[in-house]
Design an enzyme around this catalytic site. Structure first.
Site, PDB file in Angstrom:
ATOM      1  N   ASP A   1      45.071 -22.774  47.150  1.00 10.60           N
ATOM      2  CA  ASP A   1      44.653 -24.407  46.188  1.00 10.60           C
ATOM      3  C   ASP A   1      44.033 -23.776  44.622  1.00 10.60           C
ATOM      4  O   ASP A   1      44.115 -24.634  43.799  1.00 10.60           O
ATOM      5  CB  ASP A   1      43.370 -25.494  46.655  1.00 10.60           C
ATOM      6  CG  ASP A   1      43.832 -26.353  47.889  1.00 10.60           C
ATOM      7  OD1 ASP A   1      45.468 -26.518  47.182  1.00 10.60           O
ATOM      8  OD2 ASP A   1      43.058 -27.401  48.195  1.00 10.60           O
TER       9      ASP A   1
ATOM     10  N   GLN B   1      39.840 -29.352  52.666  1.00 14.91           N
ATOM     11  CA  GLN B   1      40.061 -31.116  51.862  1.00 14.91           C
ATOM     12  C   GLN B   1      38.589 -31.362  50.769  1.00 14.91           C
ATOM     13  O   GLN B   1      37.393 -31.328  51.896  1.00 14.91           O
ATOM     14  CB  GLN B   1      40.246 -31.580  52.261  1.00 14.91           C
ATOM     15  CG  GLN B   1      41.519 -33.359  51.727  1.00 14.91           C
ATOM     16  CD  GLN B   1      42.163 -32.916  50.500  1.00 14.91           C
ATOM     17  OE1 GLN B   1      43.443 -31.445  51.203  1.00 14.91           O
ATOM     18  NE2 GLN B   1      42.579 -33.718  49.504  1.00 14.91           N
TER      19      GLN B   1
ATOM     20  N   LYS C   1      50.271 -33.281  53.720  1.00 11.57           N
ATOM     21  CA  LYS C   1      50.107 -31.462  52.830  1.00 11.57           C
ATOM     22  C   LYS C   1      50.775 -30.607  55.364  1.00 11.57           C
ATOM     23  O   LYS C   1      51.125 -30.052  54.803  1.00 11.57           O
ATOM     24  CB  LYS C   1      48.832 -30.761  53.692  1.00 11.57           C
ATOM     25  CG  LYS C   1      48.619 -30.560  51.743  1.00 11.57           C
ATOM     26  CD  LYS C   1      47.229 -30.610  51.651  1.00 11.57           C
ATOM     27  CE  LYS C   1      47.048 -30.901  49.714  1.00 11.57           C
ATOM     28  NZ  LYS C   1      45.329 -31.459  49.645  1.00 11.57           N
TER      29      LYS C   1
END
Ligand code: NDP
Length: 300
Positions: A128, A105, A61
């Protein structure tokens, strides 16, 4: 005979190629915007612990941010990090005007409640798309940050002009980050969408029959090579979300990635299929970067 004919017309849904195209578009949009004096979008990625797969995901990412000109900061915390400390850090990042997007994460160590973490991130910085506000807006078909993996899959279906309206879509797996939002998105009265959706999980009775009835199959259960050729309807569209890293002597890294679908058996029967790697994975990153550039208000 029929199967081998279909193999010739089966198309790969090339997530790697599409993600590169999206990166190029975002890069040129950012070059234009930043050259007019606007700030560079800034994404903060938080990694707690030393899980090998999570390290790889966050690293790719961050690398993709660099590729398109988004500033990225990676914050690392030890596996013993406490929930309170993480929540305080998120609060600080929420208040920092230089930061447009925040991602934590998953999975997190046991002592940290992931729901509290998802709720702590400001919905406007939740690139997200996991905050309950964004999930609620998604259900209501309102503008919001869509969860990156299902959003990436929609982009792939759209790019390949796959007919979805009226199709029977079977989603296997009901996680908050993949299966559940995917089922909602494909059931909405949109393109891609307007499907008749069946959401399957570990308590589903007769799973093979549901899979066999799918025009579009989304396999997101995290069980390597679970879906076999005999379970697939001729001509189905198969999206393999699964990524399981298993030890391998064939690769330099000592690991090999496996999807939830047995590609060799399934590919000859379908019209479209995503490879693993190179399918849904890169599209998840592309969708995350679209959300980040949107968070900086440079995209509608
Ligand atoms: P979870 O473990 O959170 O969820 C798995 C889901 O599959 C659950 O709903 C579970 O059912 C269901 N399930 C498990 N076993 C079976 C079974 N035998 N039959 C039917 N249903 C079953 O996983 P995630 O959704 O987070 O991830 C799924 C896979 O996708 C993983 O391999 C993950 O690595 C991968 N992934 C890939 C991404 C990408 O970018 N390509 C992004 C995110 C995930 P129940 O609810 O009943 O427990």
């Amino acid at each position: 005979m029929v199967s081998s004919y279909l193999f010739l017309i089966m198309k790969l849904l090339d997530g790697k190629a599409l993600s590169q195209t999206i990166f190029e578009e975002l890069k040129s949009k950012l070059l234009q915007t930043v050259s007019k004096g606007n700030k560079v979008p800034h994404l903060v990625a938080i990694l707690v612990g030393n899980d090998g797969a999570s390290e790889t995901y966050v690293a790719s990412k961050v690398k993709s941010c660099q590729q398109i000109g988004v500033k990225s900061t990676m914050l690392r915390y030890p596996a013993e990090c406490c929930e309170e400390m993480l929540l305080e850090k998120i609060q600080e990042l929420n208040e920092n005007k230089d930061i447009d997007g925040i991602l934590v994460q998953l999975p997190l160590p046991k002592q940290i409640n992931p729901e509290k973490v998802k709720e702590a991130i400001l919905p406007e910085k939740d690139v997200d798309g996991f905050h309950p506000v964004n999930i609620g807006k998604m259900v209501k078909n309102l503008p919001c940050f869509l969860p990156a993996t299902p959003y990436g899959i929609l982009l792939l279906l759209e790019k390949y002009n796959i007919e979805t309206s009226g199709k029977h879509c079977v989603v296997v797996g009901r996680s908050d980050i993949v299966g559940m939002p995917m089922s909602i998105l494909l059931g909405r009265k949109n393109y891609p969408g307007n499907c008749t959706v069946t959401l399957c999980h570990s308590a589903t009775v007769g799973l093979d029959d549901y899979i066999r009835s799918a025009d579009i199959l989304i396999a997101a259960l995290g069980k390597p090579q679970f879906v076999k050729g005999e379970m697939i309807k001729e001509g189905a569209v198969v999206i393999d979300v699964g990524i399981t890293r298993l030890p391998s002597v064939q690769t330099k890294s000592g690991f090999k990635l496996f999807g939830d679908v047995n590609f060799e058996e399934v590919a000859p029967k379908c019209s479209f299929i995503t490879p693993v790697p190179g399918g849904v994975g890169p599209m998840t990153i592309a969708a995350l970067l679209i959300n980040t550039v949107k968070a900086a208000e440079y995209l509608k």
